[in-house]
Each structure stands twice: as C-alpha cells, then as structure tokens.
Design a protein around this motif. Sequence first.
Motif, PDB file in Angstrom:
ATOM      1  N   GLY A   1      -0.799   3.505  21.899  1.00  0.00           N
ATOM      2  CA  GLY A   1      -0.983   2.706  20.485  1.00  0.00           C
ATOM      3  C   GLY A   1      -0.716   1.411  20.174  1.00  0.00           C
ATOM      4  N   LEU A   2       0.571   0.939  21.262  1.00  0.00           N
ATOM      5  CA  LEU A   2       0.520  -0.617  21.163  1.00  0.00           C
ATOM      6  C   LEU A   2      -0.645  -1.236  22.003  1.00  0.00           C
ATOM      7  CD1 LEU A   2       2.422  -2.996  21.306  1.00  0.00           C
ATOM      8  CD2 LEU A   2       3.484  -2.474  23.449  1.00  0.00           C
ATOM      9  N   ASN A   3      -1.517  -0.946  22.779  1.00  0.00           N
ATOM     10  CA  ASN A   3      -2.431  -1.385  23.227  1.00  0.00           C
ATOM     11  C   ASN A   3      -3.797  -1.477  22.149  1.00  0.00           C
ATOM     12  OD1 ASN A   3      -1.547  -1.941  25.585  1.00  0.00           O
ATOM     13  ND2 ASN A   3      -2.226  -0.013  26.677  1.00  0.00           N
ATOM     14  N   GLU A   4      -3.774  -0.203  21.525  1.00  0.00           N
ATOM     15  CA  GLU A   4      -4.615  -0.438  20.479  1.00  0.00           C
ATOM     16  C   GLU A   4      -4.388  -1.557  19.327  1.00  0.00           C
ATOM     17  OE1 GLU A   4      -5.559   2.337  16.559  1.00  0.00           O
ATOM     18  OE2 GLU A   4      -5.320   3.546  18.467  1.00  0.00           O
ATOM     19  N   ALA A   5      -3.093  -1.498  18.923  1.00  0.00           N
ATOM     20  CA  ALA A   5      -2.670  -2.627  18.077  1.00  0.00           C
ATOM     21  C   ALA A   5      -2.938  -4.127  18.599  1.00  0.00           C
ATOM     22  CB  ALA A   5      -1.237  -2.357  17.582  1.00  0.00           C
TER      23      ALA A   5
ATOM     24  N   ASP B   1       0.911  -1.344   0.029  1.00  0.00           N
ATOM     25  CA  ASP B   1      -0.052   0.051   0.048  1.00  0.00           C
ATOM     26  C   ASP B   1       0.739   1.118  -0.102  1.00  0.00           C
ATOM     27  OD1 ASP B   1      -2.316  -1.800   0.446  1.00  0.00           O
ATOM     28  OD2 ASP B   1      -2.005  -1.845   2.332  1.00  0.00           O
ATOM     29  N   GLY B   2       2.066   1.076  -0.031  1.00  0.00           N
ATOM     30  CA  GLY B   2       2.862   2.303   0.136  1.00  0.00           C
ATOM     31  C   GLY B   2       3.918   2.246   1.172  1.00  0.00           C
ATOM     32  N   ALA B   3       4.400   3.549   1.687  1.00  0.00           N
ATOM     33  CA  ALA B   3       5.204   3.836   2.822  1.00  0.00           C
ATOM     34  C   ALA B   3       4.703   3.345   4.073  1.00  0.00           C
ATOM     35  CB  ALA B   3       5.593   5.414   2.658  1.00  0.00           C
ATOM     36  N   ILE B   4       5.539   2.930   4.867  1.00  0.00           N
ATOM     37  CA  ILE B   4       5.091   2.688   6.354  1.00  0.00           C
ATOM     38  C   ILE B   4       5.231   3.925   7.110  1.00  0.00           C
ATOM     39  CG2 ILE B   4       5.619   1.186   8.244  1.00  0.00           C
ATOM     40  CD1 ILE B   4       4.625  -0.199   5.819  1.00  0.00           C
ATOM     41  N   TRP B   5       4.181   4.688   7.243  1.00  0.00           N
ATOM     42  CA  TRP B   5       4.218   6.004   7.852  1.00  0.00           C
ATOM     43  C   TRP B   5       4.295   5.984   9.281  1.00  0.00           C
ATOM     44  CZ3 TRP B   5       5.281   9.648   4.684  1.00  0.00           C
ATOM     45  CH2 TRP B   5       4.727   9.472   3.297  1.00  0.00           C
ATOM     46  N   LEU B   6       4.925   6.969  10.055  1.00  0.00           N
ATOM     47  CA  LEU B   6       5.043   6.856  11.529  1.00  0.00           C
ATOM     48  C   LEU B   6       3.917   7.644  12.385  1.00  0.00           C
ATOM     49  CD1 LEU B   6       8.727   7.585  11.968  1.00  0.00           C
ATOM     50  CD2 LEU B   6       7.805   5.244  11.320  1.00  0.00           C
ATOM     51  N   SER B   7       3.026   8.347  11.460  1.00  0.00           N
ATOM     52  CA  SER B   7       2.086   9.120  12.051  1.00  0.00           C
ATOM     53  C   SER B   7       0.828   8.298  12.103  1.00  0.00           C
ATOM     54  CB  SER B   7       1.698  10.315  11.311  1.00  0.00           C
ATOM     55  OG  SER B   7       0.584  10.963  11.563  1.00  0.00           O
ATOM     56  N   PRO B   8       0.131   7.916  13.311  1.00  0.00           N
ATOM     57  CA  PRO B   8      -1.037   7.259  13.420  1.00  0.00           C
ATOM     58  C   PRO B   8      -2.259   7.788  12.522  1.00  0.00           C
ATOM     59  CG  PRO B   8      -0.768   8.431  15.309  1.00  0.00           C
ATOM     60  CD  PRO B   8       0.380   8.615  14.694  1.00  0.00           C
ATOM     61  N   SER B   9      -2.469   8.918  12.078  1.00  0.00           N
ATOM     62  CA  SER B   9      -3.471   9.280  11.121  1.00  0.00           C
ATOM     63  C   SER B   9      -3.140   8.900   9.869  1.00  0.00           C
ATOM     64  CB  SER B   9      -3.519  10.922  11.040  1.00  0.00           C
ATOM     65  OG  SER B   9      -2.308  11.445  10.777  1.00  0.00           O
ATOM     66  N   MET B  10      -2.024   8.382   9.487  1.00  0.00           N
ATOM     67  CA  MET B  10      -1.677   7.955   8.063  1.00  0.00           C
ATOM     68  C   MET B  10      -1.412   6.368   7.964  1.00  0.00           C
ATOM     69  SD  MET B  10       0.839  11.053   6.607  1.00  0.00           S
ATOM     70  CE  MET B  10       0.952  10.578   5.037  1.00  0.00           C
ATOM     71  N   LEU B  11      -1.164   5.818   9.275  1.00  0.00           N
ATOM     72  CA  LEU B  11      -1.115   4.375   9.236  1.00  0.00           C
ATOM     73  C   LEU B  11      -1.341   4.042  10.542  1.00  0.00           C
ATOM     74  CD1 LEU B  11      -0.263   1.881   7.389  1.00  0.00           C
ATOM     75  CD2 LEU B  11       1.638   2.028   8.693  1.00  0.00           C
ATOM     76  N   SER B  12      -2.573   3.137  10.665  1.00  0.00           N
ATOM     77  CA  SER B  12      -2.917   2.810  12.140  1.00  0.00           C
ATOM     78  C   SER B  12      -1.827   2.081  12.883  1.00  0.00           C
ATOM     79  CB  SER B  12      -4.185   2.048  12.092  1.00  0.00           C
ATOM     80  OG  SER B  12      -3.818   0.549  11.746  1.00  0.00           O
ATOM     81  N   PRO B  13      -1.992   2.188  14.135  1.00  0.00           N
ATOM     82  CA  PRO B  13      -0.893   1.631  15.110  1.00  0.00           C
ATOM     83  C   PRO B  13      -0.894  -0.066  14.725  1.00  0.00           C
ATOM     84  CG  PRO B  13      -1.574   3.335  16.304  1.00  0.00           C
ATOM     85  CD  PRO B  13      -2.559   3.218  15.081  1.00  0.00           C
ATOM     86  N   TYR B  14      -2.251  -0.623  14.162  1.00  0.00           N
ATOM     87  CA  TYR B  14      -2.539  -1.836  14.299  1.00  0.00           C
ATOM     88  C   TYR B  14      -1.709  -2.481  13.085  1.00  0.00           C
ATOM     89  CZ  TYR B  14      -4.936  -5.923  12.000  1.00  0.00           C
ATOM     90  OH  TYR B  14      -5.338  -7.097  11.315  1.00  0.00           O
ATOM     91  N   LYS B  15      -2.030  -1.684  11.937  1.00  0.00           N
ATOM     92  CA  LYS B  15      -1.245  -1.694  10.570  1.00  0.00           C
ATOM     93  C   LYS B  15       0.440  -1.848  10.722  1.00  0.00           C
ATOM     94  CE  LYS B  15      -3.803  -1.752   6.432  1.00  0.00           C
ATOM     95  NZ  LYS B  15      -4.459  -1.119   5.189  1.00  0.00           N
TER      96      LYS B  15
END
Length: 431
Positions: free
Chosen positions: A320-324, A244-258
């Motif tokens: 974020g870890l708990n959400e993931a 799907d593209g880059a692995i972003w560090l911002s949770p708004s662009m890539l969820s902590p789960y992904k």
Amino acid sequence: MRSRSSVVDILEERGLLECITSDNLRSISTTSTLKAYCGFDPTAESLHLGNLLGIIVLSWFQRCGHKAVALIGGATARIGDPSGKSLERPELDADTLENNTQGITNVITRILHMNSSSNGDGVVMNNYDWWKEVRLLDFLKQVGRFARVGTMMGKESVKKRLESEQGMSYTEFTYQLLQGYDFLYLYQNEGVNVQIGGSDQWGNITAGTELIRKILQPEGDVAFGLTFPLLLKSDGTKFGKSEDGAIWLSPSMLSPYKFYQYFFSVPDADVIRFLKILTFLDMEEIDELEKEMNRPGYTPNTAQRRLAEQVTLFVHGEDGLNEALKATEALRPGAETKLDWKTFEGIAEDVPSCSLASDQVLNISLIDLSVSSGLLDSKSAARRLLKQGGLYLNNSRVDSETKRIEPQDIVDGKVLLLSAGKKNKVIVRIT
C-alpha cells in the motif's frame, strides 16, 4: 518474570493516555502478561481514522509483550452506543451487520495480523457469539441486580442525552450494561484483564470493572480500564474527516494514495504530536525532527512525509505504501517517473477523468484538449497558463502553443494525463 517496559508509561509519554482506573496497572504491566481488549461496533463496512487510536494502543500492548483482543460488537451494534451521540443510531439489518462485521474484521486482521483463534498475541472475537445465548430473565437476575440506576444515570453520555430534546431510549440506556457484561465475560472466559477505549468510553469501561468487582468480589485490582484522548487538531476540531468525508482504513473505500496525502497535508502545528501518537518511531527520532523543523534550511514537509509514510505503512503495509508513493510521484508535474497503464489504474479513482474518442484527441492541439477535457474553462486561460510554464502533458511541461497530441503521447494507447499547475489534473481515456 523479567521486568519489561511499562506499556502505560510508553502510552503516557506519547500522549496516548487519558485515564486509568488504577495506578497499579503501571507496575503490573512490567511484571505480568496482560490481555487487553478494545471494542469496535460494526456500524460501517470499514473502520475510520477515529478507530485507529484503539488499534495503535492494542499494537503497543502487543509490542510490549502482552496479548490483544479486538472485539467486534455484533451484538452491541444492534443497540447503538449513545456515547458522544446526540441522536439514536439508525437500526441496522442483519445483512448490513454481517457485511460490516466482515469488512472491519478484514481491516483489523490486516493491520494487527490477528486471526479468529487464540494462538499468538492477538485474536478477533465477536460479542454476538455469547449474547445470542443470553436470556433476558437470566441477565436481569445475574447482572441487572448489581447495576445501580443512580450510577448509570450519572454517566456523562447518559446525562447529556437526557438533557437533549431527543432524550434517550431504554435500549440505549442499557448499552453500558451490555458493554460492562462483555468485560465480565471476557475476564471470566478469556483471561482478559484490561479494557481500552477513547475518553468518551470511560463510563462504559468503568461499568465493566464495577461488575467484575461486585459479581466476582476478587481481592485487590484484577481488571483495569485505560482510555486515550480523542484525536483532535491544534484548533480543537476532530482529526479524521476530510472534505470528502471520513478517512477510511479500508483501501476499497479510500485509496492508499489519498490516505497518504491526507497525512502529508497535516499542518506543522500538529505534525510532531501526530508522529508521537500515530507512529511507532522512537521518541529520539521525533525529537530530532522537531529540532530540524526549527533550523534554517529545513526542507518543508520532511516531518509530514515521515508521518505519511509511517501511518500508511502501518495501515496498508509495504504494498500500500509503495502504491501511494508511486502514485504521488506519478502525479507530480515535472516528475521523471515513466507513466504506464498500471500507474494510471492506481490513481484513477483519485483524479478527475473523461472519456474521448480517439479522433477527439489525436492531432488535436493541447490548448483545445485542455478545454474539451474540462481541465480549463477557456482557450485563453490555457494559453496564459502555458506561457507561465504551468501546463503539463504526462508530467512534462509544454512550452509550445502549437503542440498537438501524437500517438506516442498516449500511454499504452489508452490514456494520457493533463495537468494545470500542481493541483489540477485530468485523466483522458481514449475510447
């Protein structure tokens, strides 16, 4: 001052050291407090996995008792670094730059707990703050006359571009001088004496150490450069891109789960090396994990789980870890985790979904809903999967072909989760 661990030796042991401009940095790092900086050009509204190594190395400097500066390239991004690029970067307008600057500042401050004041062991700065005052004639007089064109032409990033069909603009050619001046400015005004960067930054970094040497003429080594290797997989390809593209560090662009799932799926051939490079785990623990992997009875993906947990914790924090972890468990067929609306909201962006009216769901057979929701192509495929034990409703396996959707199957009256095996899922929203 009492001796401390050499940050250079730690980086070398973990595979995070490519080159240093002087070996004296090893001994100085054990007796003096260094101030290291890494530059991040705001070319996107978030940093990505390729930038994470710079953040990790800065964090190692902090953990060894040194100070760290994250430099946002608000000025240099207007030029575009040619290093590793085959084409000139598209020009960014002022609003985009401002938005990107804010985005990556948020990422860095969240991960490294930095702020914009010089208190503490970390600070975020923006080179536009000094470049906006620089006049061209003054720059040419004070800095340009110390830059040798032959040396600049000899830089790897320049040679590659000059040999290409695209060539190189004068604007891009001057980039190494701008980055060199940043180091000079930070050394003189902020006491910064180490610049770090990826191996492709060696030419830009040495441009800075050379300017400091020529203009200030200090005695001995006072400013140092350190590079780390680019993040590559064992097959030599770049690590940090997904389908799907880059692995972003911002949770708004890539969820902590992904983000978590990306690291969880790292191949066995890479996982130990990545544990050394991307986490702060003791080397003893990593060595023990490596031994475990070669023992009979090893539980597959134990090392990957440790990697995913540690990197997600560093980048996204406890929440974020708990959400993931919660989303990972919630999406596992057969899981006993009770699904609720909040859990669905956390995974909504990462799982295909469809919206159906309540009369298209209630009292409808699960076989029919598996097709109308797009989970499976045909009723015969749904029946076949059900007989094989691979059809799930809200993570519970369904064994009966006659199963119909009842009100209690709809989570919080709004949604339900259908799964075909472990991988294929669809969220059905009730409208």
